[in-house]
Scaffold this motif. Structure first.
Motif, short mmCIF file in Angstrom:
data_model
loop_
_atom_site.label_atom_id
_atom_site.label_comp_id
_atom_site.label_asym_id
_atom_site.label_seq_id
_atom_site.Cartn_x
_atom_site.Cartn_y
_atom_site.Cartn_z
N ALA A 1 -12.00 5.32 -9.52
CA ALA A 1 -10.53 5.27 -9.66
C ALA A 1 -9.83 6.10 -8.60
O ALA A 1 -8.67 5.84 -8.28
N ALA A 2 -10.54 7.09 -8.03
CA ALA A 2 -9.92 7.93 -7.00
C ALA A 2 -9.41 7.06 -5.86
O ALA A 2 -8.28 7.21 -5.40
N VAL A 3 -10.24 6.10 -5.41
CA VAL A 3 -9.85 5.24 -4.29
C VAL A 3 -8.72 4.30 -4.74
O VAL A 3 -7.76 4.08 -4.00
N GLU A 4 -8.84 3.81 -5.96
CA GLU A 4 -7.82 2.85 -6.44
C GLU A 4 -6.44 3.48 -6.55
O GLU A 4 -5.45 2.88 -6.12
N VAL A 5 -6.38 4.72 -7.10
CA VAL A 5 -5.05 5.32 -7.31
C VAL A 5 -4.39 5.68 -5.98
O VAL A 5 -3.17 5.60 -5.85
N ILE A 6 -5.21 6.04 -4.99
CA ILE A 6 -4.63 6.33 -3.66
C ILE A 6 -4.00 5.04 -3.12
O ILE A 6 -2.88 5.06 -2.60
N GLY A 7 -4.71 3.91 -3.28
CA GLY A 7 -4.18 2.61 -2.82
C GLY A 7 -2.84 2.31 -3.50
O GLY A 7 -1.88 1.90 -2.84
N MET A 8 -2.76 2.57 -4.80
CA MET A 8 -1.51 2.31 -5.54
C MET A 8 -0.38 3.20 -5.04
O MET A 8 0.76 2.78 -4.92
N GLU A 9 -0.74 4.46 -4.79
CA GLU A 9 0.25 5.43 -4.31
C GLU A 9 0.80 5.01 -2.95
O GLU A 9 2.00 5.04 -2.72
N ILE A 10 -0.10 4.56 -2.06
CA ILE A 10 0.33 4.13 -0.72
C ILE A 10 1.26 2.91 -0.84
O ILE A 10 2.28 2.83 -0.16
N GLU A 11 0.88 2.01 -1.72
CA GLU A 11 1.69 0.80 -1.91
C GLU A 11 3.12 1.20 -2.33
O GLU A 11 4.10 0.68 -1.81
N LYS A 12 3.19 2.19 -3.25
CA LYS A 12 4.49 2.66 -3.75
C LYS A 12 5.29 3.30 -2.61
O LYS A 12 6.47 3.01 -2.42
N ILE A 13 4.61 4.15 -1.81
CA ILE A 13 5.29 4.85 -0.72
C ILE A 13 5.80 3.83 0.31
O ILE A 13 6.90 3.93 0.82
N ARG A 14 4.97 2.80 0.60
CA ARG A 14 5.33 1.82 1.64
C ARG A 14 6.51 0.93 1.20
O ARG A 14 7.19 0.36 2.04
N LEU A 15 6.70 0.85 -0.11
CA LEU A 15 7.87 0.09 -0.59
C LEU A 15 9.17 0.82 -0.21
O LEU A 15 10.19 0.21 0.06
N GLN A 16 9.10 2.17 -0.17
CA GLN A 16 10.27 2.98 0.22
C GLN A 16 10.45 2.95 1.73
O GLN A 16 11.56 2.87 2.23
N ASP A 17 9.32 3.04 2.49
CA ASP A 17 9.42 3.08 3.95
C ASP A 17 8.15 2.44 4.53
O ASP A 17 7.08 3.05 4.51
N LEU B 1 -3.60 11.95 2.92
CA LEU B 1 -2.27 12.54 3.00
C LEU B 1 -1.27 11.53 2.43
O LEU B 1 -1.36 10.34 2.72
N LEU B 2 -0.35 12.03 1.61
CA LEU B 2 0.59 11.13 0.93
C LEU B 2 2.04 11.52 1.26
O LEU B 2 2.77 12.04 0.40
N PRO B 3 2.48 11.30 2.53
CA PRO B 3 3.84 11.69 2.92
C PRO B 3 4.88 10.89 2.14
O PRO B 3 4.68 9.71 1.87
N LYS B 4 5.98 11.56 1.82
CA LYS B 4 7.03 10.88 1.05
C LYS B 4 8.18 10.43 1.94
O LYS B 4 9.00 9.61 1.54
N THR B 5 8.27 11.01 3.17
CA THR B 5 9.34 10.62 4.09
C THR B 5 8.71 10.34 5.45
O THR B 5 7.56 10.73 5.71
N TYR B 6 9.48 9.69 6.33
CA TYR B 6 8.95 9.37 7.65
C TYR B 6 8.67 10.65 8.45
O TYR B 6 7.68 10.74 9.17
N LEU B 7 9.51 11.68 8.26
CA LEU B 7 9.27 12.95 8.95
C LEU B 7 7.93 13.55 8.52
O LEU B 7 7.14 14.03 9.34
N GLU B 8 7.67 13.51 7.20
CA GLU B 8 6.37 14.01 6.70
C GLU B 8 5.23 13.16 7.25
O GLU B 8 4.14 13.67 7.52
#
Ligand SMILES: Cc1cc2nc3c(=O)[nH]c(=O)nc-3n(C[C@H](O)[C@H](O)[C@H](O)COP(=O)(O)OP(=O)(O)OC[C@H]3O[C@@H](n4cnc5c(N)ncnc54)[C@H](O)[C@@H]3O)c2cc1C
Length: 428
Positions: free
Chosen positions: A303-319, A367-374
């Motif tokens: 699940a570690a790999v799966e949740v990172i994938g979900m998190e990235i998908e969520k972040i990419r929806l914002q930017d 790394l899970l940046p939340k903004t483009y600067l991050e």
């Protein structure tokens, strides 16, 4: 041979990179594959080969041209007394079921964790599982490959082309069939999870237990990835079977042990003592015996790999400029403590998760940046870690491959030092 229109789900893998293509062929026979490759060559176009698209670096994401998807080319048959021959679209799940039915005392030992991955993708990435048995390439007897010259060749370990195709990420030809060597199952297997309030104490524990031959896997999950998994417990009934982990723990060390039951029990006693010396609260440890029970906790690691994938998908929806940033580096640090310290020294001020094969000195920092600067800051960190690995003589890609994502993130300066050799112009 049937070329279909491309749908959105055909041009994305688990890196969440999005590509484009002019058409897709779901080949079902060797003849389909040959005709398709011939047709594309005549059009002077390119081919991206796909298995199940579970790759983490965009290897199966097309950048124009056509897609050859092999998931429908998936028959399996017995080889000699301890081998099977699988068409490249056979998934790990299907291969496991075939082995259980026809060779109940044997197993395919590397066992990467994503069961929907195809054997063609697994060989192309030279994937590995949690255990210390190493990469898939070591358990292959023969590979049948279609080259861009349209010649079909059988290649064996030790040959130059074998070393290019295994881990070659689909850039040297189409893997048609793979003969896999099977190994005898161990008498018994256990899994134990230890919890630590300090991540450096968990690394110290790993350094003390690495040498024991009964231990076949040592994995790290840090508190950040555990938190993400716990937030998504409801996503899977299998995860719901795993006990909840206390918030005060900074790290979990997951261990698999194989052998005779009495040897495993003696080993487990010893591990409990060493863990207690490293300040683990051993009363909170989990013990699972037998493959069926162990599967529950293996699901947690998966699940570690799966949740990172979900998190990235969520972040990419914002930017959508933010890409997946997973350091899949094998540097030359000699102890687990040095490896963890190396990453912690950077005092990462961006959200991150750390997990992976700590027993074989290979952990990933996602790394899970939340903004483009991050994101810009995160890319700088990734490049710093990669340069450090190259300087030490390590590898910037340990098990996920380069795909199209790593060249995009690392840029020309770093990629020039690790360019792949003699790759095909047709297969991209
Ligand atoms: C939850 C999860 C857990 C994972 N766990 C692991 C793990 O434990 N260990 C690990 O190493 N990886 C792991 N991965 C990554 C992934 O599963 C592997 O990289 C796997 O090998 C990809 O197989 P696939 O069929 O999905 O290939 P794809 O993603 O479709 O393709 C991967 C690469 O192989 C090439 N390729 C595919 N089929 C062929 C073929 N027949 N001939 C030539 N080239 C081909 C593609 O062009 C591409 O470059 C995990 C991924 C996820 C999502």
């Amino acid at each position: 041979m049937d070329i279909q229109n491309v749908m959105a789900s055909d041009v994305v893998d688990e890196s969440k990179m999005i590509g484009n293509a002019e058409g897709i062929c779901y080949a079902e026979t060797e003849e389909d594959i040959i005709n398709f490759v011939k047709w594309v060559i005549e059009k002077s176009s390119t081919i991206t080969i796909q298995g199940s698209k579970t790759g983490l670096v965009g290897g199966s994401v097309p950048n124009g041209g056509y897609i050859l998807n092999l998931t429908k080319y998936n028959k399996i048959e017995a080889g000699d007394a301890n081998s099977i021959i699988a068409q490249s679209g056979a998934t790990l799940l299907k291969i496991g079921q075939y082995i259980d039915k026809h060779f109940s005392n044997l197993r395919f030992i590397p066992n990467p964790t994503e069961s929907s991955a195809t054997i063609g993708g697994i060989v192309s990435n030279n994937s590995r599982g949690l255990n210390r048995y190493g990469e898939v390439g070591q358990y292959i007897k023969n590979i049948k490959v279609l080259l861009e010259t349209l010649k079909i060749v059988d290649i064996k370990p030790g040959e130059e082309l074998f070393d290019l195709v295994v881990g070659g990420e689909g850039l040297y030809g189409v893997i048609l069939e793979v003969e896999l060597e099977l190994s005898i199952k161990p008498a018994d297997m256990w899994a134990i999870a230890f919890f630590f309030e300090e991540i450096l104490e968990s690394a110290k524990f790993v350094d003390q237990i690495k040498g024991y031959k009964e231990i076949v896997a040592i994995e790290l999950l840090d508190k950040n990835v555990i938190k993400l998994i716990q937030q998504r417990r409801e996503m899977s009934t299998q995860l719901a079977q795993v006990p909840v982990i206390n918030d005060n723990y900074a790290a979990m060390i997951y261990i698999e042990i194989e052998g005779l039951e009495e040897d495993i029990m003696a080993m487990a006693e010893q591990l409990l003592e060493i863990a207690a010396e490293c300040n683990s609260n051993v009363d909170d440890s989990w013990v699972f015996s037998g493959l069926a029970e162990m599967q529950k906790i293996r699901n947690l690691r998966h699940a570690a790999v799966e949740v990172i994938g979900m998190e990235i998908e969520k972040i990419r929806l914002q930017d959508s400029r933010i890409m997946k940033l997973s350091s899949d580096i094998a540097n030359k640090k000699t102890s687990a403590s040095d490896l963890v310290k190396f990453y912690l020294e950077d005092k990462i001020n961006i959200e991150y998760c750390m997990f992976g094969h700590i027993g074989s000195q290979n952990i990933q920092v996602n790394l899970l940046p939340k903004t483009y600067l991050e994101y810009i800051e995160s890319v700088k960190l990734m490049k710093k870690w990669a340069k450090d690995a190259i300087k030490e003589g390590g590898k910037i890609v340990a098990e996920q491959g380069y795909g199209k994502l790593k060249p995009y993130i690392y840029g020309k300066e770093i990629m020039m030092q690790v360019e792949q050799q003699n790759r095909s112009v047709v297969f991209q």
